[in-house]
Write an enzyme that holds these catalytic residues in place. Structure first.
Site, mmCIF file in Angstrom:
data_model
loop_
_atom_site.group_PDB
_atom_site.id
_atom_site.type_symbol
_atom_site.label_atom_id
_atom_site.label_comp_id
_atom_site.label_asym_id
_atom_site.label_seq_id
_atom_site.Cartn_x
_atom_site.Cartn_y
_atom_site.Cartn_z
ATOM 1 N N HIS A 62 -47.290 4.029 50.017
ATOM 2 C CA HIS A 62 -46.754 3.302 48.858
ATOM 3 C C HIS A 62 -46.222 1.928 49.232
ATOM 4 O O HIS A 62 -46.110 1.053 48.373
ATOM 5 C CB HIS A 62 -45.674 4.132 48.163
ATOM 6 C CG HIS A 62 -44.389 4.260 48.928
ATOM 7 N ND1 HIS A 62 -44.181 5.237 49.865
ATOM 8 C CD2 HIS A 62 -43.254 3.530 48.882
ATOM 9 C CE1 HIS A 62 -42.966 5.112 50.366
ATOM 10 N NE2 HIS A 62 -42.379 4.082 49.789
ATOM 11 N N HIS B 7 -45.879 3.325 57.589
ATOM 12 C CA HIS B 7 -45.355 2.113 56.953
ATOM 13 C C HIS B 7 -45.273 0.936 57.929
ATOM 14 O O HIS B 7 -45.806 -0.147 57.666
ATOM 15 C CB HIS B 7 -43.961 2.373 56.384
ATOM 16 C CG HIS B 7 -43.916 3.429 55.331
ATOM 17 N ND1 HIS B 7 -44.964 3.689 54.477
ATOM 18 C CD2 HIS B 7 -42.935 4.308 54.979
ATOM 19 C CE1 HIS B 7 -44.629 4.662 53.651
ATOM 20 N NE2 HIS B 7 -43.416 5.053 53.945
#
Length: 515
Positions: A207, A269
């Site tokens: 995300h 990430h």
């Protein structure tokens, strides 16, 4: 802007035009609808997309979970999630149209009958809602359940797209991180998933790559002549990439313990942010060219020779988070007293390319740190000569470009400026760009962008299995080294990690930024 001008801008493409990208006839099946991710992010994002007119009128959402719910019960769950967490205002007509496409199928992941009922439900939606045989399967479930669900999708025929009067249908699968827990398990998972779904139909969600500021990093670098000429080892001293949280693990003990900060955040990430920061300019901004450049960076990453000196791990102890006294990790519910899971991780990485040789990249992440912040700080070398008295520049530090990913999304540039007055005194100052101040439209939530990209079959923001495996190849030697070292170093909640993390940079003559 004229069409010819639009086409001449290499940073613009069809997905970023003012004309909205609207998904065609389709539906989504969501596994794990009782979890926090579905309730706080996925369901609200679907409503926000519908509210913005980006979903087709017949869009349908099927929930699958081990609950004794009817369709109406599932609708109430979605309604509550939307009311609490949606970004856009609640509009009754939008809700009614969306809710007409809600269905719920009770069952467990190993229940053949439940998946057969799910297949019947999907076929029914194709007929009554016009979803056209196009369905995405969102696996918001524990990683250990991925193989079982994927095999059930294959057995029940749900993974088979087929064709119809209007042409070929599509079936896509969306997988949440983590993608395995090491290189071996990631390869096994990839083999299972890609034996059922073609590569182009597998969407691995990170995300962070859906955040506006992360995408703005590409614009900052490649749309401006100002930055790219100095984005190399001639001018850059080092790079710091930080993802800090001020919260503990909450109720995630069952997931978090045994995973830890490095696997949870660095492997996906932070290594993705490193790749975007360090990659060369792609030939174009389509998925294949972006991935090619990211993979080059990840394949060039080199670990430091001494992992004791250039990595650090910690475990938060009791302390004060703001005005609140908080407990340590070992006192959290569900955490064993002898747990060696780290809640803080910091590593130094080097990139063996001509652009970045000699420039260390420092990555850190942790829970119960000083504040919540994610940023990329490109720190520049000092000027080779300063024609000032020592007293005039004693507070002068390094120039830096800081990309703030969250919160307060934007960019800060730090440079030296003269202090007003009759004497020559130079001091560091900041120049800020903030999304909230510069643009009137609000940024869509990351999951809005990513879910819409899945429904459109638009893959640039999704890593392929090659990137996932390269990331594990980087991290596995570090976690194996830590496993031999026993207990992580404790650090007081509310501070910025263990002493070893600060010593790691001090050995290199540097210090961590205080965000």
């Amino acid at each position: 802007m004229s069409p010819s001008t639009y086409r001449s801008n290499p940073l613009r493409d069809e997905r970023d035009r003012r004309l909205p990208r609207i998904a065609g006839s389709c539906g989504m099946v969501m596994f794990g609808v009782t979890g926090d991710l579905a309730r706080k992010k996925l369901m609200p994002a679907i409503y926000d997309l519908a509210n913005r007119g980006l979903l087709p009128p017949g869009f349908s959402l099927v929930g699958f979970a081990r609950r004794d719910w009817a369709d109406q019960d599932f609708g109430e769950v979605v309604h509550e999630a939307v009311k609490q967490h949606a970004r856009t205002p609640f509009r009754e007509p939008v809700w009614r149209q969306l809710a007409e496409g809600f269905r719920f199928v009770p069952g467990s992941f190993d229940d053949d009958d439940a998946f057969d009922r799910l297949a019947d439900t999907v076929r029914e939606l194709d007929e009554v809602r016009g979803t056209g045989g196009n369905h995405a399967f969102y696996l918001s479930i524990p990683p250990g359940a991925f193989p079982t669900v994927v095999k059930q999708l294959s057995r029940s025929g749900l993974a088979d797209a087929g064709t119809g009067p209007d042409g070929e249908h599509w079936r896509r699968v969306v997988i949440e991180k983590p993608f395995g827990h090491d290189l071996k398990s990631a390869r096994q998972l990839n083999e299972i998933v890609e034996s059922v779904f073609p590569q182009d139909s597998v969407f691995r969600i990170d995300h962070y790559l859906g955040k506006e500021t992360v995408q703005n990093l590409l614009a900052l670098r490649f749309a401006n002549q100002l930055y790219e000429p100095i984005w190399n080892n001639n001018y850059v001293d080092h790079v710091q990439i930080t993802m800090a949280e001020d919260i503990g693990i909450g109720g995630r003990a069952g997931y978090y313990d045994g995973i830890g900060a490095a696997r949870d955040v660095i492997q996906n990430h932070l290594l993705q942010l490193l790749a975007l920061t360090a990659m060369e300019e792609p030939v174009s901004f389509d998925a294949r060219d972006l991935r090619a450049e990211k993979q080059k960076v990840l394949s060039a990453v080199r670990l430091p020779p001494d992992l004791d000196k250039h990595t650090a791990r910690g475990q938060y102890a009791a302390g004060w988070q703001g005005n609140e006294q908080v407990i340590g990790y070992l006192d959290e519910d569900g955490i064993p007293q002898d747990s060696t899971t780290e809640t803080f991780a910091a590593i130094r990485l080097d990139i063996d390319t001509r652009r970045w040789a000699g420039v260390p990249f420092y990555l850190r992440t942790g829970k119960r740190l000083g504040r919540r912040v994610t940023e990329i700080a490109v720190v520049f070398k000092r000027a080779p000569h300063l024609p000032f008295d020592n007293t005039a520049t004693e507070e002068l530090g390094h120039n830096a470009i800081v990309i703030r990913v969250q919160p307060d999304e934007g960019v800060t540039i730090r440079f030296g400026s003269k202090v007003p007055g009759t004497s020559m005194e130079v001091r560091d100052v900041n120049m800020d760009f903030g999304y909230g101040h510069s643009f009137t439209e609000s940024s869509p939530e990351a999951y809005e962008r990513l879910i819409l990209d899945v429904l459109l079959g638009d893959p640039p923001l999704f890593p392929r299995h090659e990137e996932v495996e390269l990331s594990w190849r980087i991290l596995d030697p570090i976690t194996a080294h830590w496993a031999r070292r026993g207990q992580p170093e404790p650090y007081t909640s509310g501070r910025w990690g263990p002493d070893s993390a600060h010593a790691m940079l001090e050995r290199d003559g540097r210090t961590w930024r205080r965000p």
